[in-house]
Design a protein around this motif. Sequence first.
Motif, mmCIF file in Angstrom:
data_model
loop_
_atom_site.group_PDB
_atom_site.id
_atom_site.type_symbol
_atom_site.label_atom_id
_atom_site.label_comp_id
_atom_site.label_asym_id
_atom_site.label_seq_id
_atom_site.Cartn_x
_atom_site.Cartn_y
_atom_site.Cartn_z
ATOM 1 N N LYS A 132 58.762 26.897 50.983
ATOM 2 C CA LYS A 132 59.523 28.015 50.411
ATOM 3 C C LYS A 132 58.909 28.532 49.114
ATOM 4 N N MET A 133 57.735 28.059 48.788
ATOM 5 C CA MET A 133 57.147 28.364 47.482
ATOM 6 C C MET A 133 56.300 29.633 47.468
ATOM 7 N N ARG A 134 56.189 30.351 48.599
ATOM 8 C CA ARG A 134 55.321 31.528 48.658
ATOM 9 C C ARG A 134 55.788 32.444 49.775
ATOM 10 N N TYR A 135 55.196 33.659 49.839
ATOM 11 C CA TYR A 135 55.593 34.663 50.822
ATOM 12 C C TYR A 135 54.648 34.657 52.028
ATOM 13 N N LEU A 136 55.152 35.200 53.147
ATOM 14 C CA LEU A 136 54.305 35.423 54.320
ATOM 15 C C LEU A 136 53.427 36.652 54.061
ATOM 16 N N GLN A 137 52.157 36.562 54.435
ATOM 17 C CA GLN A 137 51.229 37.676 54.253
ATOM 18 C C GLN A 137 50.686 38.093 55.617
ATOM 19 N N ARG A 138 50.691 39.408 55.834
ATOM 20 C CA ARG A 138 50.275 39.948 57.130
ATOM 21 C C ARG A 138 49.182 40.999 56.895
ATOM 22 N N TYR A 139 48.043 40.778 57.511
ATOM 23 C CA TYR A 139 46.895 41.664 57.334
ATOM 24 C C TYR A 139 46.561 42.325 58.682
ATOM 25 N N CYS A 140 45.980 43.531 58.621
ATOM 26 C CA CYS A 140 45.381 44.124 59.810
ATOM 27 C C CYS A 140 43.950 44.509 59.432
ATOM 28 N N VAL A 141 42.975 43.851 60.067
ATOM 29 C CA VAL A 141 41.571 43.912 59.651
ATOM 30 C C VAL A 141 40.726 44.491 60.780
ATOM 31 N N GLU A 142 39.845 45.436 60.432
ATOM 32 C CA GLU A 142 38.911 45.973 61.425
ATOM 33 C C GLU A 142 37.865 44.898 61.723
ATOM 34 N N PRO A 143 37.767 44.425 62.973
ATOM 35 C CA PRO A 143 36.878 43.284 63.267
ATOM 36 C C PRO A 143 35.409 43.530 62.934
ATOM 37 N N ASP A 144 34.889 44.734 63.225
ATOM 38 C CA ASP A 144 33.455 44.985 63.048
ATOM 39 C C ASP A 144 33.042 44.974 61.579
ATOM 40 N N THR A 145 33.808 45.688 60.742
ATOM 41 C CA THR A 145 33.424 45.799 59.330
ATOM 42 C C THR A 145 34.115 44.763 58.450
ATOM 43 N N GLY A 146 35.255 44.251 58.916
ATOM 44 C CA GLY A 146 36.037 43.346 58.087
ATOM 45 C C GLY A 146 36.936 44.081 57.103
ATOM 46 N N MET A 147 36.971 45.404 57.176
ATOM 47 C CA MET A 147 37.747 46.186 56.212
ATOM 48 C C MET A 147 39.244 46.005 56.443
ATOM 49 N N LEU A 148 39.977 45.842 55.352
ATOM 50 C CA LEU A 148 41.435 45.747 55.412
ATOM 51 C C LEU A 148 42.014 47.143 55.580
ATOM 52 N N LEU A 149 42.805 47.345 56.615
ATOM 53 C CA LEU A 149 43.416 48.651 56.870
ATOM 54 C C LEU A 149 44.905 48.665 56.551
ATOM 55 N N LYS A 150 45.552 47.500 56.635
ATOM 56 C CA LYS A 150 47.000 47.447 56.425
ATOM 57 C C LYS A 150 47.367 46.050 55.940
ATOM 58 N N TYR A 151 48.345 45.986 55.053
ATOM 59 C CA TYR A 151 48.738 44.693 54.466
ATOM 60 C C TYR A 151 50.218 44.726 54.123
ATOM 61 N N SER A 152 50.907 43.608 54.307
ATOM 62 C CA SER A 152 52.305 43.528 53.886
ATOM 63 C C SER A 152 52.625 42.113 53.444
ATOM 64 N N LEU A 153 53.588 42.024 52.538
ATOM 65 C CA LEU A 153 54.057 40.758 51.990
ATOM 66 C C LEU A 153 55.541 40.665 52.331
ATOM 67 N N VAL A 154 55.947 39.573 52.989
ATOM 68 C CA VAL A 154 57.303 39.463 53.530
ATOM 69 C C VAL A 154 57.984 38.232 52.951
ATOM 70 N N ASP A 155 59.210 38.413 52.423
ATOM 71 C CA ASP A 155 59.916 37.271 51.841
ATOM 72 C C ASP A 155 60.671 36.495 52.924
ATOM 73 N N ARG A 156 61.365 35.432 52.523
ATOM 74 C CA ARG A 156 62.019 34.554 53.491
ATOM 75 C C ARG A 156 63.228 35.207 54.155
ATOM 76 N N SER A 157 63.699 36.331 53.587
ATOM 77 C CA SER A 157 64.793 37.082 54.219
ATOM 78 C C SER A 157 64.247 38.153 55.148
ATOM 79 N N HIS A 158 62.954 38.091 55.439
ATOM 80 C CA HIS A 158 62.266 39.014 56.340
ATOM 81 C C HIS A 158 62.210 40.430 55.785
ATOM 82 N N ASN A 159 62.323 40.561 54.473
ATOM 83 C CA ASN A 159 62.170 41.854 53.826
ATOM 84 C C ASN A 159 60.713 42.052 53.423
ATOM 85 N N THR A 160 60.180 43.231 53.704
ATOM 86 C CA THR A 160 58.835 43.566 53.264
ATOM 87 C C THR A 160 58.922 44.003 51.807
ATOM 88 N N VAL A 161 58.397 43.186 50.918
ATOM 89 C CA VAL A 161 58.532 43.466 49.490
ATOM 90 C C VAL A 161 57.325 44.202 48.929
#
Length: 295
Positions: A132-161
């Motif tokens: 419970k000491m940290r948030y869930l992190q969700r990334y969407c990464v382009e496989p070929d370049t490795g570039m980050l296209l989308k990112y979200s941080l989600v708390d334990r109440s499933h809220n995207t903060v």
Amino acid sequence: MLTIKYTVSSAVLAGVLAWSTPSMANEAGDLLAKMRSAVHTLDYTGTLVYSQGNELSSYQISHKVENGAEKESVVRLAQGANTAAENVESFSLAKFQQVQPQMEEVYALDLGGQEFVANRNCQIVVARPRDKMRYLQRYCVEPDTGMLLKYSLVDRSHNTVEQLMFTTLDIAVPAQAATQPTAPIANPAPSAAMPPATDWVFASLPAGFQQVQDLRQEGVNGQPPIRQLILSDGMTSVSVFIAPPGAPSMLDSIGISSGAMNIYATEVAQHQVTLVGEVPALTLQRISENLQYAR
């Protein structure tokens, strides 16, 4: 604040991810490492939408590598228009640090599905906290370049903060990177544990966290200096500001909690201690309770 609706399908997906094989976790870790290198080594220009708490903003971001040095420009766009409103120094993709070994102790890495973001395909990677000491992190990464296209941080109440998503993006591989593909640009964030402070010590820390940097900010107009101890779990960091008696309030310069960012203030050995980080408030409180003045 956006809310994630927990549907039956997402619950099933979460169950599947929880039982992902080690090879999937390794592939997810490799893609995450590639992403963290790409945001520092690629030349890219684009527009992204960023939200934190109830605030939604658009930014024009440009990143180049010249003679081995990163040059980044981040400009906040005026609301409802594509014109620049002001330069912003606090927002940067450079906040994504290099992969740290202790990360695997406190996060389970999973591969999700694929999405289509800014006219590019990307692979979802989920860093799921084991406590419970940290948030869930969700990334969407382009496989070929490795570039980050989308990112979200989600708390334990499933809220995207906190979240960001590119709406337009152009990527070019720097000439230097093309000739030396394995040479990463130096990350301004610390990549290994630094010698801990001897006067301020932590009796213990939440699992995975370790002190990685000890900075001193000189006071202005004769005011006493302020110490900044930086802790990291390999995915996110916490700053511990320590001000001696007579120093100005740190809360006035830091601001208030917003979105994923939490602030916790207390007093230790007559010093003003302020903790700041994208972690639950409980984590900041736990860290402060174990801070000791050893001199």
